[in-house]
Design an enzyme around this catalytic site. Sequence first.
Site, PDB file in Angstrom:
ATOM      1  N   GLU A  91      85.795  83.047  23.417  1.00  0.00           N
ATOM      2  CA  GLU A  91      84.780  83.575  24.324  1.00  0.00           C
ATOM      3  C   GLU A  91      84.530  82.599  25.463  1.00  0.00           C
ATOM      4  O   GLU A  91      84.485  81.388  25.261  1.00  0.00           O
ATOM      5  CB  GLU A  91      83.461  83.816  23.576  1.00  0.00           C
ATOM      6  CG  GLU A  91      83.558  84.878  22.499  1.00  0.00           C
ATOM      7  CD  GLU A  91      82.253  85.045  21.728  1.00  0.00           C
ATOM      8  OE1 GLU A  91      81.187  84.741  22.311  1.00  0.00           O
ATOM      9  OE2 GLU A  91      82.305  85.446  20.559  1.00  0.00           O
ATOM     10  N   GLY A 153      83.982  76.040  19.230  1.00  0.00           N
ATOM     11  CA  GLY A 153      84.663  74.804  18.903  1.00  0.00           C
ATOM     12  C   GLY A 153      83.836  73.555  19.152  1.00  0.00           C
ATOM     13  O   GLY A 153      82.818  73.580  19.833  1.00  0.00           O
ATOM     14  N   SER A 183      79.758  68.938  25.387  1.00  0.00           N
ATOM     15  CA  SER A 183      78.797  69.149  24.302  1.00  0.00           C
ATOM     16  C   SER A 183      79.421  68.740  22.975  1.00  0.00           C
ATOM     17  O   SER A 183      80.567  69.087  22.676  1.00  0.00           O
ATOM     18  CB  SER A 183      78.389  70.625  24.259  1.00  0.00           C
ATOM     19  OG  SER A 183      77.538  70.880  23.160  1.00  0.00           O
ATOM     20  N   CYS A 325      77.097  82.499  20.034  1.00  0.00           N
ATOM     21  CA  CYS A 325      78.489  82.115  20.229  1.00  0.00           C
ATOM     22  C   CYS A 325      79.322  82.533  19.017  1.00  0.00           C
ATOM     23  O   CYS A 325      79.003  82.213  17.876  1.00  0.00           O
ATOM     24  CB  CYS A 325      78.577  80.610  20.448  1.00  0.00           C
ATOM     25  SG  CYS A 325      80.228  80.057  20.860  1.00  0.00           S
TER      26      CYS A 325
END
Length: 346
Positions: A91, A153, A183, A325
């Site tokens: 995504e 991920g 991140s 997510c």
Amino acid sequence: MRIPDIHQRLADLGALPVHSGRVVRAWLQGKPLDAGTRRQHTEHFLPLSVRDGLPALAEELGSLVSLRSEHPGVDGSARLLVALRDGQMVESVLLPRDGLCVSTQVGCAVGCVFCMTGKSGLLRQVGSAEIVAQVALARRFRPVKKVVFMGMGEPAHNLENVLEAIDLLGTDGGIGHKNLVFSTVGDMRVFERLPQERVKPALALSLHTTRADLREQLLPKAPRIAPDELVELGERYARSIGYPIQYQWTLLKGINDSPEEMDGILRLLKGKYAVMNLIPYNSLDADEYQRPDGEHIVQMVRYLHSRGILTKVRNSAGQDVEGGCGQLRARAVELVNTRRLQRSAS
């Protein structure tokens, strides 16, 4: 494919670094590879051997990612379900104000208990060219001036590919270094490598709690770095690059929204070069975890603000379109598996 592979293909065609830079910049902007400039047409700049080889390269780069479906949100964002060349899906999210959230892995090994992506485990890494290709794809829709590595991920678990992507985006990609946001749940390799890089991105650290024992429960496979140590590592990096650390805190009702946790945030972040991002959990009625009530969130922000902690509420973009997510990918995978079962049954 990784980014050095692209430069090698161009070199094999006879391109010098100045030629490769022109071609790669065109790709990163979502333009045809042979796009010239207002002052210089391609045929006056690129060698004939390079021009002849561009159609095949363009086909290969175009196959790295493809748009499977687009899901616009009422907040101006759009969730993109992106297919990779081997059929796996990730995504990307077009964010308001010219931002893009990209994925760095198919699945994730950290296993955060509140994250849909972690439920599938880690399936494979996303190559540096595939990461950048998400940006090139997004730029066909709208400008992208900020890229956050907060999609599917854990970037620290795919460090070489992510750093290659950041380096290219911060140079030929034309994105300011502080507008590239790495991140992570916290990994010592991040704090060792990022200060050494040519492009030093902003850093977002997933904190979620000030209690080491609770953090181990919420992030079961994250490195065992205590919250206070994580903040000290973040502070050191923030001071060295000159822009603040973003601390991510997914708000879970009755778990990490207590007055004791707010006081813990004050203890850890008071006087630090930091921004606290409170992210209300994108919950469904049947979910094990729920978001706190809106008024309670407002009270938390006021409490932290009044005591000197810069605090923002960051709702996940596109919460009306499978906002958590990994939810969009999970639904697509479920649909594919259902169709396979139906075909086998018939």
